[in-house]
Structure formats: structure tokens, C-alpha cells
Design a protein around this motif. Structure first.
Motif, short mmCIF file in Angstrom:
data_model
loop_
_atom_site.label_atom_id
_atom_site.label_comp_id
_atom_site.label_asym_id
_atom_site.label_seq_id
_atom_site.Cartn_x
_atom_site.Cartn_y
_atom_site.Cartn_z
N ARG A 134 0.94 -1.25 0.12
CA ARG A 134 0.08 -0.04 -0.16
C ARG A 134 0.89 1.17 -0.12
NH1 ARG A 134 -3.03 -3.84 2.52
NH2 ARG A 134 -5.41 -4.07 1.91
N GLY A 135 1.97 1.31 -1.01
CA GLY A 135 2.75 2.40 -1.04
C GLY A 135 2.00 3.89 -1.68
N GLU A 136 2.86 4.59 -1.70
CA GLU A 136 2.06 6.11 -2.22
C GLU A 136 3.45 6.45 -3.34
OE1 GLU A 136 -0.79 7.65 1.13
OE2 GLU A 136 1.40 8.56 1.13
N THR A 147 0.59 13.29 -4.33
CA THR A 147 0.63 11.73 -4.16
C THR A 147 -0.42 11.01 -4.38
OG1 THR A 147 1.74 12.80 -2.20
CG2 THR A 147 1.11 10.53 -1.87
N ILE A 148 -0.17 9.68 -4.94
CA ILE A 148 -0.96 8.71 -5.69
C ILE A 148 -0.88 7.46 -4.92
CG2 ILE A 148 -1.99 8.08 -7.60
CD1 ILE A 148 0.17 9.86 -9.07
N LYS A 149 -1.86 7.23 -4.39
CA LYS A 149 -1.95 5.75 -3.65
C LYS A 149 -1.89 4.49 -4.62
CE LYS A 149 -5.14 7.03 0.21
NZ LYS A 149 -4.08 6.98 0.99
N ALA A 150 -1.21 3.82 -4.15
CA ALA A 150 -0.84 2.53 -5.34
C ALA A 150 -2.11 1.75 -5.74
CB ALA A 150 0.05 1.53 -4.63
N ASP A 151 -3.25 1.84 -5.04
CA ASP A 151 -4.30 1.30 -5.58
C ASP A 151 -4.93 2.09 -6.80
OD1 ASP A 151 -5.37 -1.10 -4.07
OD2 ASP A 151 -4.81 0.01 -2.34
N ASP A 152 -4.65 3.51 -6.84
CA ASP A 152 -5.00 4.12 -7.74
C ASP A 152 -4.13 4.43 -8.99
OD1 ASP A 152 -7.48 4.71 -6.45
OD2 ASP A 152 -6.53 6.24 -5.15
N ARG A 172 6.81 6.01 -1.30
CA ARG A 172 6.84 6.17 -0.14
C ARG A 172 6.10 4.97 0.54
NH1 ARG A 172 7.75 11.14 1.96
NH2 ARG A 172 6.23 10.99 3.60
N THR A 174 4.87 3.31 4.58
CA THR A 174 4.71 3.58 6.05
C THR A 174 5.25 2.35 6.80
OG1 THR A 174 2.64 5.09 5.96
CG2 THR A 174 3.14 3.98 7.85
N ARG A 227 -4.33 -6.04 -7.33
CA ARG A 227 -4.77 -6.33 -5.81
C ARG A 227 -5.81 -7.41 -5.68
NH1 ARG A 227 -3.66 -4.60 -1.23
NH2 ARG A 227 -3.20 -2.32 -1.87
#
Length: 288
Positions: A134-136, A147-152, A172, A174, A227
Motif C-alpha cells: 500500500r505504497g504511495e 501523491t497517488i495511492k498505489a491502488d489508484d 513512500r 509507512t 490487488r
């Protein structure tokens, strides 16, 4: 020997210069980082950009650093640098583990994580790891950073949420809580080392061994990195033994549009993805 179609070469010295070049040349431009994804495609004439914007000389985009519980990897960081990072080995061992099985040493010396993510090859390894963790993704364009979430981010085959005039700056992650384990497994094409079927798995357990969080992503088997939501749902809230993991892994290709080619039929990929996913989850569980 195949050669690319003619193109103009533009070595950018700064991110702003690269963005300006992308704006100037629009759809005719492609970004070159390490080159180990784009150049082969150009030699096969699968990609024929009129202008190549080389960001490999931009300083400050190759790093691995941790700050306030977040690890950031610069887009020009090579796989070899990732393999040898003590920070990643400690907090995200799945990332150097994945880097170590990409292609061969020569490719790992030059290939970059940002190039792989931006290229979004469905058989590539690193996009699945980024998705499972779940990176960004941080990108910069003419209107600044976002910033773009990996899912998007991973939209489709060779397609991402990056705008044509954006540069990928960093990825990035967490830092996960205690009792988190991760693993990457793949059935590799013996010639290219791309995944015929691959799975990245991340699991977090509570004090009594119940799975509180799971991230599973599939590479190679389908038309895009995806996913495995059904697998994740089958893991969370349960104490994970081999039978539970096997049942969860049987859903690895639910809803996926599977690939069929000379390396394997859809049914072969369906079965092998379940096997690879089970192996990845069990190894992640051992490390949690």
C-alpha cells in the motif's frame, strides 16, 4: 539486430527542465530512467517516441531514507542499491527480496524502481510489491507535486495515473507494525526472468496470532498488476494455518482477466498463481 525508430534525445538536468520538455513535446515524448524497460520496447518498435527525455542525470532522485515512520525511495534508485539497503532489509525485506530476483545483475545495476513502476508492465515484479505494501507514489508536474495511492496508480497494462507531463519522484511506505511479515514469490520465465505468475504478500498478526491486516498482489498472470482482494478478505480476522491459507490462495485470480501465451494457458496461470500465492503468504506468516 532490431533498432529503434528515429528519435531526438533530450538529457534533462533538473526535474523542472524534464517537465518543460514533456510539456513541449506532448504525446511524442517518453521519459528515460534506467532504460531497461523502455529501450527494449523501442528496439522492437513497440514504442516509437519522437523525443526521449532522459532524467538519469538529475541529481537528488536516488536515495533510500526514513523519516517519522515513513521510508522513501527515490525514483532513480537502482535495484542493486535496494538489494543492499539495511533500512529496507529491516523495515521492508520484501522490497530487496523482490529486487534480487529481477532479471540479472547487469539489469539490476542500471534498472530503477521508478522506471519499473511508471512502465507498469503486468509481468514486472516491483509494482506488485508496491501494491501489496500500500505504497504511495509522489509525482511532480507543472502544477506542483501530488501523491497517488498505489491502488489508484496502476490503471492498466503499461498504463498508470501519471499525467503525460509528470515525473515520478519517489515511492513512500509507512513502516508496518510489529508482527508483520512479507514475502515475494514468482514462477519466472527462464529467459527474461519476468513473472509468469507472481505474488507479493504482507500479513500482520496480533498478540494471539490472528491476522489483523493483509496485502496481497498478483503479477504476471493477468493483464495488469492487481490487488487480490478476495484473498485478503479470506485472511483477515482468522488464525492462519496451512488449510486457511490454501483456501484463501485459491481465490488469487478471482475477477482477473488472465493472460494466455506461449508461456502458459489461462488455466495453467490460474493454478500456478494459487500455488505461488499460498507459498508467499506462508513465508510471510513465518516472518511475522
Amino acid at each position: 539486430m532490431s533498432v529503434p525508430a528515429p528519435f531526438d534525445y533530450h538529457p534533462a538536468q533538473t526535474v523542472d527542465e524534464a517537465i518543460a520538455l514533456l510539456q513541449q513535446y506532448g504525446d511524442e515524448a517518453k521519459v528515460l530512467a534506467g532504460g531497461h524497460s523502455l529501450i527494449p520496447a523501442m528496439k522492437l518498435r513497440l514504442s516509437q517516441p519522437g523525443h526521449l527525455v532522459d532524467i538519469g542525470r538529475i541529481s537528488g532522485l536516488s536515495y533510500i531514507r526514513e523519516e517519522q515512520g515513513v521510508v522513501a525511495i527515490g525514483s532513480l534508485t537502482t535495484y542493486t542499491q535496494i538489494e543492499s539497503s539495511d533500512v529496507l532489509k529491516r523495515d521492508f525485506p520484501i522490497i530487496p527480496e523482490c529486487a534480487s530476483v529481477i532479471a540479472d545483475q547487469q539489469v539490476r545495476n542500471r534498472g530503477t524502481i521508478g522506471g519499473s513502476i511508471a512502465h507498469s508492465d503486468p509481468a514486472s515484479d516491483m509494482p506488485g510489491v508496491v501494491l501489496a505494501l500500500r505504497g504511495e507514489i509522489v509525482a511532480q508536474g507543472p502544477n506542483g507535486k501530488r501523491t497517488i495511492k498505489a491502488d489508484d496508480f496502476f490503471v492498466g497494462m503499461f498504463t498508470t495515473a501519471l499525467e503525460p507531463d509528470e515525473i515520478l519522484l519517489e515511492i513512500r511506505f509507512t513502516v508496518p507494525p510489529a508482527r508483520t511479515g512479507s514475502a515475494y514469490e514468482k514462477l519466472a520465465n527462464k529467459a527474461s526472468h519476468y513473472a509468469v505468475a507472481g505474488a507479493a504478500a504482507v500479513v500482520t498478526l496480533d498478540s494471539d496470532g490472528t491476522c489483523t491486516s493483509a496485502g496481497v498482489a498478483i503479477t504476471g498472470a493477468a493483464i495488469q498488476t492487481t490487488r487480490a482482494s478476495a484473498v485478503e478478505a479470506a485472511l483477515v480476522g482468522k488464525k492462519l494455518d496451512e488449510a486457511t491459507v490454501a483456501e484463501a490462495a485459491s481465490h488469487a485470480t478471482d475477477g482477473l482477466e488472465l493472460v494466455a501465451d506461449i508461456h502458459g494457458s489461462q488455466e495453467y496461470r490460474r493454478q500456478m498463481t494459487a500455488v505461488i500465492t499460498r507459498r508467499a503468504i506462508l513465508r510471510a506468516l513465518e516472518r511475522a
